[in-house]
Design an enzyme around this catalytic site. Sequence first.
Site, PDB file in Angstrom:
ATOM      1  CE  LYS A  49      -4.165  -1.932   2.109  1.00  0.00           C
ATOM      2  NZ  LYS A  49      -5.100  -1.629   3.382  1.00  0.00           N
ATOM      3  CG  HIS A  71      -7.473 -10.124   3.440  1.00  0.00           C
ATOM      4  ND1 HIS A  71      -6.822  -9.659   2.891  1.00  0.00           N
ATOM      5  CD2 HIS A  71      -7.631  -9.537   4.661  1.00  0.00           C
ATOM      6  CE1 HIS A  71      -6.342  -8.430   3.294  1.00  0.00           C
ATOM      7  NE2 HIS A  71      -6.798  -8.251   4.494  1.00  0.00           N
TER       8      HIS A  71
END
Length: 317
Positions: A182, A251
């Site tokens: 990110k 995830h």
Amino acid sequence: MSAPVDVTELAEPLAAPLSAFLVHLASEKRHSPRTCDSYQRDLNRFAAWLSGRDMTDWASITGHDLRRYVAWLSQQGLNGRSIARHLSAIRRFYQYLLREKRVRDNPALDIRAPKSGRRLPKVADVDQLNHLLDANPDDPLEVRDLSMFELMYSCGLRLSELAGLDLESIDARNGEARVLGKGGKERILPVGRKALQALSAWLAVRPGLAPESEPALFVSQRGGRLSNRSIQARLSRWGMAKGAEQRLHPHMLRHSFASHLLESSGDLRAVQELLGHADIATTQIYTHLDFQHLARVYDQSHPRARRRGGPEAEDGQ
């Protein structure tokens, strides 16, 4: 077009502005009937609460009144997210009343909902993951899939990080992967032996699917970079085909990586670095998962921790 309004049991000073606001949402703002119904439901609840306390003037409502209302909603069992939705509706309603010069201020502006308890991520059992990852692939696409899932679990990768890997991202000789996380932050991650073996098998068959000019590590049957959605679908398919006890999603592999690593090492800072979390508070959720695991082991194993409803409890022992 007008929104259905049911304010017949409310006092006129409450009902009239509320009815006008709901018509405004439907006719001027062109909100869907579903959205209008949601506003109507939440605002009617607030108006009924006010009416039950003999408060019938929107202009006289204060921040203190709203805090009492939030406390009442909480007592009714609403979570923080639901209360936040109610406050959002009230805030929007008062914006409308301000525009219409029916009130002088918006008492909901500084009122916040209580924080909801954070949902703990789902984690796969170690033995179940070993069973799924030890399954033999049946074709080149499954060779690719096994390589992806091994790498995701070995490195704790986000879905987007996995999809964004290029051939040059992997240093097989040193057992490392260079990942872009990110915010464009790069981190170097160790790659486990099993994942390196799976990657080697995939790289042996990859030329049959991808042209030499394609930089992506994982490619589709057509030879282009595999999309996030395709990876999700393939993991779900792998789980069903190989007998997973629960639905697998990318995830979950990342959560499992973090939880299993923390359970074994107890090193929260190291797990934070490996996951690429900017704030250690984000990583701390896995300490709750670890405690839950320990609590289950204790409850099932300690001679003085009898489970409720067990045979010992029934026999009075």
